[in-house]
Motif scaffolding. Structure first.
Motif, short mmCIF file in Angstrom:
data_model
loop_
_atom_site.label_atom_id
_atom_site.label_comp_id
_atom_site.label_asym_id
_atom_site.label_seq_id
_atom_site.Cartn_x
_atom_site.Cartn_y
_atom_site.Cartn_z
N VAL A 10 14.73 1.35 2.45
CA VAL A 10 13.62 2.39 2.47
C VAL A 10 12.42 1.76 2.72
O VAL A 10 12.09 0.52 2.91
CB VAL A 10 13.45 2.72 0.94
CG1 VAL A 10 14.64 3.74 0.52
CG2 VAL A 10 13.31 1.60 -0.11
N TYR A 11 11.36 2.52 3.27
CA TYR A 11 9.97 2.11 3.22
C TYR A 11 9.44 2.29 1.88
O TYR A 11 9.51 3.73 1.37
CB TYR A 11 9.19 2.92 4.28
CG TYR A 11 9.46 2.73 5.52
CD1 TYR A 11 9.00 1.54 6.26
CD2 TYR A 11 10.43 3.20 6.54
CE1 TYR A 11 9.01 1.03 7.61
CE2 TYR A 11 10.61 3.12 7.83
CZ TYR A 11 10.00 2.05 8.28
OH TYR A 11 10.19 1.54 9.64
N TYR A 12 9.08 1.46 1.24
CA TYR A 12 8.63 1.72 -0.16
C TYR A 12 6.84 1.50 -0.04
O TYR A 12 6.34 0.82 0.80
CB TYR A 12 8.98 0.60 -1.28
CG TYR A 12 8.76 -0.66 -1.00
CD1 TYR A 12 9.87 -1.51 -0.48
CD2 TYR A 12 7.60 -1.35 -1.42
CE1 TYR A 12 9.50 -3.06 -0.26
CE2 TYR A 12 7.50 -2.62 -1.35
CZ TYR A 12 8.32 -3.48 -0.64
OH TYR A 12 8.35 -4.61 -0.40
N TYR A 13 6.20 2.39 -0.96
CA TYR A 13 4.73 2.51 -1.04
C TYR A 13 4.24 1.14 -1.81
O TYR A 13 4.36 1.14 -2.85
CB TYR A 13 4.27 3.66 -1.46
CG TYR A 13 2.74 3.66 -1.16
CD1 TYR A 13 1.99 3.78 -0.16
CD2 TYR A 13 1.82 3.76 -2.53
CE1 TYR A 13 0.64 3.82 -0.39
CE2 TYR A 13 0.64 3.78 -2.61
CZ TYR A 13 0.13 3.81 -1.36
OH TYR A 13 -1.39 3.82 -1.40
N ASP A 14 3.47 0.34 -0.97
CA ASP A 14 2.88 -0.81 -1.68
C ASP A 14 1.36 -0.39 -2.22
O ASP A 14 0.46 -0.30 -1.27
CB ASP A 14 2.75 -2.11 -0.98
CG ASP A 14 2.22 -3.38 -1.70
OD1 ASP A 14 1.06 -3.27 -2.20
OD2 ASP A 14 2.96 -4.17 -1.75
N THR A 15 1.10 -0.12 -3.48
CA THR A 15 -0.12 0.28 -3.98
C THR A 15 -1.47 -0.47 -3.46
O THR A 15 -2.41 -0.06 -3.21
CB THR A 15 -0.23 0.58 -5.48
OG1 THR A 15 1.03 1.10 -5.79
CG2 THR A 15 -1.29 1.47 -5.77
N SER A 16 -0.94 -1.81 -3.76
CA SER A 16 -2.18 -2.88 -3.35
C SER A 16 -2.41 -2.80 -1.94
O SER A 16 -3.78 -2.96 -1.71
CB SER A 16 -1.99 -4.35 -3.74
OG SER A 16 -1.35 -4.26 -5.16
N LEU A 17 -1.31 -2.97 -1.28
CA LEU A 17 -1.77 -3.09 0.34
C LEU A 17 -2.00 -1.71 1.04
O LEU A 17 -2.54 -1.55 1.88
CB LEU A 17 -0.39 -3.69 1.14
CG LEU A 17 -0.13 -5.07 0.70
CD1 LEU A 17 1.20 -5.41 1.34
CD2 LEU A 17 -1.19 -5.93 1.07
#
Lengths: 423, 423
Positions: A10-17
């Motif tokens: 999956v593509y996961y959303y990285d909150t920090s980046l």
């Protein structure tokens, strides 16, 4: 509950980046236990994002939808209070089940509620496995239809339900400055402080509310709360349309969370728009609320977020004043911050495993490009694009199908409401 | 195509009575051949309504979605013109297929398009079985990137495609007063008159457009069109945000159709709101347009209608200024009136069999009550509640599943676009 599971490819959303990364997400005992970046070897079109967090609702009002339309707030409240006063426990329970089903169908994994009889709502939330922040509403004893003192009722509710569930959090609310004296608000705030809970209230929703309060007290509502030490990071203030610069600064300084309820405000014709850019510039944590099925009428939080955002763009004659990423964060990480649950609304190790998986091939997205996916979600996505919804590590929806228990609860409650009322 | 079929046990929307009636609807050879009222003997939750009519789009722009966001109209047009100038025939064709799939998924059974290369778009519409009103866009020869003279191109298109399909109608358009001289506009209008087709144009979308034109000609755009006999009931004018009272009267007197594109206007931050109440009071036929995937970005016409409606309520501080029924009619019968196809957008004998069937138990509706269903549809319905979509008597969607040909066309075109471009 599956105790350990890894979601691959999956593509996961990285909150920090602030961007999507291709890889896998491991969940264990309701927590995100690992994230790992891997090369996309095929045609991955699945996107894993934090569950949406709805920071203002009156979930038990689902049955009133379509029956309170095309009237201004005063008439709306008058009609609502009448309907509320006639409700039975069964009506509240089954209406709540139906409302939660709509939340879950819209990818909302956490919601903040403000109502009375939150003990009944607690039971429905428990049955539907949704993360819930339930605030028992308070107002002055002389004018309430609640039996006994609302603040005492709220405190009893918190005492009884605190710690009873790992995902349902009892708390306290205040209807608004127009029905709560300083004593009532202080008492509610003290309960919130004592148990370290959210304090959820309507605030500066209409110009009339602000100016009547100013006439009565010589102060505007936020100014009054500030001067009486009632602003804090525990406060979740819904609406906040009518603020001056001084009040915006006070909200920022006191780390108040603002729940922006654009569609409810617009539909009730309350005039104006909340000063979202100025609130952001002053560090206020802005989140999104749908408000109730009575006033919105949909609990589609994406629609609410988009409508609000484009309204602000238009109001300021500036399409760039807010962007998709700002709004995506209001829907997720900012909502988590308002809850005070560490990392809620984020995809990272240690965060609660509350998330949605999205099919990029859905008609409303038509994309596998991680670089534009935030824009597609905020400005275009139909919640039907969500194939999987997980709360506290448990699948609520899988491969496009709602979990059978959740589905059956909904069907049963809808049958009850159809038989009991004309819905 | 099924030549005769009766749909039993539904509530159908009677346009003349303006309410739902329980009964059956018979379709024959693409036409509604009968409607009959019957008693509801059980728990009917199916509602049959006219298909939605989207009166302004640039359907081939689907591929640009998410790539033109958070910029004002000038920058938006600059980026769009650049992208447009580089397009191939395959790109236009497959993007159109994907755009139409989104229209159909949103219950839109007819759409009005404004673009160049409408012959390619015609092929895609033909493949996807959607009722289409295709206007070949014209502008001054000196500034177009089209080969040859745009008006001649449009006329050739109409000549070649007139009568080639019973559901696709070739016509002519004008980009706007800012790129079309009086001669060009007169020539386009003459072609429209000669073939008795729709004349589709952008009109008074921004304040800048109006004031620059006023500076150049001494007249406001609608005033100028009126004085030059270019206003007629053939005209489908998109946007119409910036109008004065004199212009509103001219639009009404000349029976012009106005396509209201609320979300596009708001998202591009063009300021203001179209004077919808005044247009209605002057008898102008108001319809709803999504505009393109570039500017909106969703082709969910219900979202566009709701957002526009609640924006007007808020702008006028009056929740009662527009009601759900007004808006429902904009989405259906008014769109049909703009098309000049008799009874399009209505459920009555002799009308084209273009309709949707809705499941009242869907999470976004939760109702079987015909008295509130119009409100539920306008203010709350997710288009995923549509179980069946019929165009010209043919099932496009049945029991919640898109017709296999339509589905396969979409998947194939999306694959093409993913391989050719980063979508």
């Amino acid at each position: 509950m599956e105790t350990s599971k890894t979601i691959e490819d999956v593509y996961y959303y990285d909150t920090s980046l602030n961007r999507f990364i291709h890889g896998s997400v491991k969940i264990q005992n309701g927590i995100i236990a690992g994230v790992e970046e891997t090369q996309n070897s095929g045609d991955c079109s699945r996107f894993l994002i934090p569950g949406f967090i709805n920071t203002h609702s009156h979930i038990a009002m689902s049955r009133f939808r379509g029956r309170l339309d095309d009237v201004n707030l005063e008439k709306f409240l008058e009609k609502t209070f009448k309907l509320d006063s006639e409700r039975t426990k069964d009506d509240i329970f089954h209406s709540t089940i139906c409302g939660i089903y709509e939340l879950l169908s819209n990818g909302i994994t956490s919601f903040f509620d403000l109502y009375y009889d939150e003990d009944i709502i607690w039971d429905a939330c428990n049955k539907m496995d949704i993360r819930s922040f339930l605030s028992w509403n308070t107002l002055d004893r002389e004018i309430t239809t609640q039996k006994g003192d609302p603040v005492d009722n709220a405190e009893s509710f918190i005492r009884e339900y605190n710690g009873k569930s790992s995902i349902i959090y009892p708390s306290i609310g205040i209807q608004g400055v127009y029905v709560a004296s300083l004593d009532t608000m202080r008492a509610a705030n003290n309960v919130s402080k004592k148990f370290d809970t959210v304090l959820h209230m309507h605030l500066s929703e209409t110009r009339k509310e602000v100016y009547e309060f100013l006439d009565k007290t010589g102060k505007r509502p936020v100014e009054f709360l500030s001067d009486n030490d009632l602003l804090s990071k525990r406060l979740n203030a819904a609406h906040c349309v009518w603020l001056n610069d001084h009040e915006i600064k006070a909200l920022g300084k006191n780390e108040v969370n603002v729940s922006w309820n654009s569609e409810s405000n617009l539909k009730l014709g309350t005039g104006g728009f909340p000063p979202v850019p100025e609130l952001m510039n002053n560090g206020v944590n802005i989140t999104i609320g749908t408000d109730s099925n009575g006033s919105n009428n949909s609990l589609n939080i994406l629609e609410t977020a988009k409508t609000g955002t484009i309204s602000i763009k238009n109001g300021r004659w500036d399409a760039g004043i807010l962007n998709a990423t700002d709004v995506f964060r209001m829907l997720t990480v900012n909502g988590g911050r308002a809850s005070h649950i560490p990392y809620l609304g984020e995809i990272k190790i240690g965060a609660p495993a509350d998330f949605n998986i999205i099919d990029g091939n859905h008609f409303s997205l038509q994309s596998s490009d991680p670089d534009v996916m935030i824009n597609q979600i905020v400005y275009s996505m139909n919640p039907a694009a969500i194939t999987d919804t997980v709360i506290n590590g448990k699948y609520i929806k899988k491969d496009g199908k709602m979990n059978l228990d959740i589905e059956n609860n909904y069907r049963e409650s809808l049958r009850f409401l159809k038989a009991a009322f004309k819905v």
